[in-house]
Structure formats: C-alpha cells, structure tokens
Design an enzyme around this catalytic site. Structure first.
Site, PDB file in Angstrom:
ATOM      1  N   GLU A 177      68.445  38.745 -17.821  1.00 24.84           N
ATOM      2  CA  GLU A 177      69.877  39.050 -17.764  1.00 24.84           C
ATOM      3  C   GLU A 177      70.489  39.182 -19.159  1.00 24.84           C
ATOM      4  O   GLU A 177      70.879  38.183 -19.762  1.00 24.84           O
ATOM      5  CB  GLU A 177      70.620  37.956 -16.967  1.00 24.84           C
ATOM      6  CG  GLU A 177      72.121  38.218 -16.897  1.00 24.84           C
ATOM      7  CD  GLU A 177      72.903  37.170 -16.102  1.00 24.84           C
ATOM      8  OE1 GLU A 177      72.301  36.208 -15.605  1.00 24.84           O
ATOM      9  OE2 GLU A 177      74.127  37.321 -16.005  1.00 24.84           O
ATOM     10  N   LYS A 222      68.809  42.018 -14.570  1.00 26.14           N
ATOM     11  CA  LYS A 222      70.187  41.731 -14.124  1.00 26.14           C
ATOM     12  C   LYS A 222      71.155  42.176 -15.218  1.00 26.14           C
ATOM     13  O   LYS A 222      71.478  41.420 -16.130  1.00 26.14           O
ATOM     14  CB  LYS A 222      70.343  40.236 -13.825  1.00 26.14           C
ATOM     15  CG  LYS A 222      71.761  39.821 -13.443  1.00 26.14           C
ATOM     16  CD  LYS A 222      71.790  38.463 -12.771  1.00 26.14           C
ATOM     17  CE  LYS A 222      73.217  37.994 -12.554  1.00 26.14           C
ATOM     18  NZ  LYS A 222      73.307  36.851 -11.641  1.00 26.14           N
TER      19      LYS A 222
HETATM   20  P1  13P Z   1      79.062  36.700 -12.087  1.00 25.56           P
HETATM   21  O1  13P Z   1      78.723  37.645 -10.975  1.00 25.56           O
HETATM   22  O2  13P Z   1      80.206  35.791 -11.793  1.00 25.56           O
HETATM   23  O3  13P Z   1      79.139  37.418 -13.418  1.00 25.56           O
HETATM   24  O4  13P Z   1      77.845  35.699 -12.210  1.00 25.56           O
HETATM   25  C1  13P Z   1      76.567  36.202 -12.158  1.00 25.56           C
HETATM   26  C2  13P Z   1      75.708  35.400 -13.026  1.00 25.56           C
HETATM   27  O5  13P Z   1      74.723  34.866 -12.579  1.00 25.56           O
HETATM   28  C3  13P Z   1      76.058  35.297 -14.448  1.00 25.56           C
HETATM   29  O6  13P Z   1      75.017  34.734 -15.157  1.00 25.56           O
END
Ligand code: 13P
Length: 341
Positions: A177, A222
């Site tokens: 991510e 992600k």
């Molecule tokens: P949000 O969808 O609130 O951005 O959170 C997703 C997430 O896992 C952030 O690390």
C-alpha cells in the site's frame, strides 16, 4: 489444503467482493470513537468490530477478507468465539496490519518513513499461526509544491519490498500500500499533480519489488486513486476513473492478480462512485475492488453510536454500504440505488 499465495490473492479479489479495512491503530480508532462520544476501551473496540464481523449478509456476499489490527487478531467475541473464527465462518480471509506506523523521517522534513521491519519475520510466524493469510503495510506519500522527495519515495518503496519478501516467505500475501495522500498538507493539489506523483511512486515501488524478488502473482496492490486534493475537489467522477486507470496501466504489471483501492478520506458515496466508474466498461488485467476503511465504516459507526440497542441499525448501515461497494466492484453501482435503500 490450497494455501498457495496465488489462491489466497485470487480469493481476496473474487468478483464482486472486497476487503474491509478494520485495522485502525488504537490511537486512530480512539479518534473515530470520539466522533460518537464513546470511550475507546478493549471492550468497546471489540464490540464495535464484532458488530461489523457479525453482519452475516455483508460478510458472506460482499467481503472477501478483513484487515485486522493485532489486538483484534487475538480477541474473542462476547460469546467466547475468536473473531478470526467469526471471519472464517463467513467465508472471508483474516488479514493483519503489520507496519508500526509512519514516523517522521530523519532529515526529510514533512515526510514519513513507515516502521516495523525489525522482528517482523518472527511476528509473521505468530500471525500465521493465529490464522492470518494476508498482511498490510502502508507507506505514506505527501504532496506539496516540493514534496515528495526522491529519497523518501525510495525509502518507503524499499521498506514495502522488504516487508513483502518477509510475508511471502511466511506464506502470507502482502498487500503493498503506497498511499499518495489526498488530505495531506496543504491538500490543495490538482489531479495532474496527483497523477504525476502516483506514476512516479508506482514505478519506484515496482522497481523495488523486482529487486526484492517478489512474486507478483502472490501480492495485492492497494493504491490511492488519482484524485485532486481534499481542499481542491474539482475533478469529475469520470476524470478520476480515467486518470486512475491510465496510471495503473502504465505502471502495474499484468502479473499482479489484484488491485484493491483505499478510500483515503473520500466520502462514502464518492469512493463508491469512483470504484464503479473505474471498473465499468474497461477490460483490465487485474481484479479490481475496494479495501476501504472509512468509506465502509463511517455510516455504521454513526448508526451504532456506541449503544447496544443500535447494533441492528449499525449492521443495516454496514450491509447497505457493503452492498453498494460490492456492486461498484462489478461496475454496476448507480446513484438511485442509494436512494432506493
Ligand atoms: P481508508 O479507506 O479509510 O483510507 O483506509 C484504508 C486503509 O487501510 C488505509 O491504510
């Protein structure tokens, strides 16, 4: 038992299902509870998350996996069942956030480096034994006139790649991510700037993943969407979708099985509309879905309000949003479906 990384990753992005990010750190869930005037305790955090995980219709038909915070991975429901078993019974995969947070990066004012690599191999073994089959690590990239710097992007990409390697050795699918913030400081950047930064970040992340010998078939990306800053929202839904697809096509190898977007501070309906527009009418090599925290939970949290008598209302709100996101993940969400509900 089919526990190949490829099979776990495929299950995580199964058509019409997505991930529930319920991995808020204790500090972050505390802030969310403050908005409903609720004290954050081990029990209130458990009650809230149990409410979501026991929303059977949502879990069974819309949710492929749940990202947990370490506390929840080892927590039991009020009746003594482990929350991991509640997730598994709904046919979803339990996952775990393993980074220990984005910390100020020495010599890089305004930027952060995500920590948590020390001792991670041993922790992953414990998490695997507790039932986790995927993990999450979030690198955070801020946009300003002069940020991000090359040094901070490279350092965060390297940490993501080291984390991913440790996960794959432990039989755990890494969610990689790299979040380009829409609500950083000052948060007034254009969609063009978001595009430029996202393209550069994704290129460097995939370079580092290759250097670290990551099997692309056994990971999930992600990303954030390509979107203008929260204080400068001008772009249309289709513009966000088109620019997001364009940047992903240019940077993400087709061997990656799935892309699950974060919501990043978009409103619940915006995040749903954007995902639907991204998926609709495009033939893309990856499975595409949601991995939302705030966008999946905001309405349920408000409807519940921390009161036991509101559990059914909280679950109705969660079911509604999960259904809308599930439709969006097939490109079939329409605004009037929101009203119909
Ligand atoms: P949000 O969808 O609130 O951005 O959170 C997703 C997430 O896992 C952030 O690390």
């Amino acid at each position: 038992m089919s526990e190949r990384l490829e099979d776990i990753a495929a299950a995580m992005v199964a058509k019409g299902k997505g991930l529930l990010a319920a991995d808020e750190s204790t500090a972050t869930i505390g802030k969310r509870f403050e908005t409903i005037g609720l004290e954050s305790t081990e029990t209130s955090r458990r009650d809230y998350r149990e409410m979501l995980l026991r929303t059977d219709d949502a879990m069974k038909s819309c949710i492929s996996g749940v990202i947990l915070y370490e506390e929840t991975l080892f927590q039991k429901a009020a009746d003594g069942t482990s929350l991991v078993d509640v997730i598994r019974a709904a046919g979803a995969v339990p996952g775990i956030k393993v980074d220990t947070g984005a910390k100020p990066m020495a010599k890089f004012p305004g930027e952060t480096i995500t920590e948590g690599l020390d001792g991670l191999a041993a922790r992953l073994k414990t998490y695997y034994d507790a039932g986790a089959r995927f993990a999450k690590w979030r690198g955070v990239i801020s946009i300003s006139d002069v940020l991000p710097t090359r040094g901070a992007v490279r350092a965060n990409a390297q940490a993501l790649a080291r984390y991913a390697a440790l996960c794959q050795e432990a039989g755990i699918v890494p969610i990689v991510e790299p979040e380009v913030l829409m609500d950083g400081t000052p948060g007034d950047h254009t969609i063009e700037r978001s595009y430029e930064v996202t393209e550069n970040v994704l290129r460097i992340v995939f370079e580092e993943l290759a250097e670290a010998r990551i099997s692309l078939e056994g990971m999930i990306l992600k990303p954030s969407m390509v979107i203008d800053g929260k204080k400068n929202r001008k772009a249309s839904v289709n513009e966000v979708a088109d620019r997001t697809i364009e940047v992903l096509k240019r940077t993400v190898p087709s061997a990656v099985p799935g892309i699950a977007f974060l919501s990043g501070g978009q409103s619940t309906e915006e995040a749903t509309a954007h995902l639907s527009a991204i998926v609709a009418g495009h033939t893309l090599p990856w499975g595409l879905t949601f991995s939302y925290g705030r966008a999946l939970q905001a309405e349920a949290l408000t409807a519940w309000g921390g009161k036991p008598e509101n559990i059914a209302a909280g679950q109705r709100a969660f079911l509604h949003r999960a259904r809308m996101c599930s439709l969006a993940a097939t490109g079939g969400w329409k605004k009037d479906l929101e009203k119909a509900a």
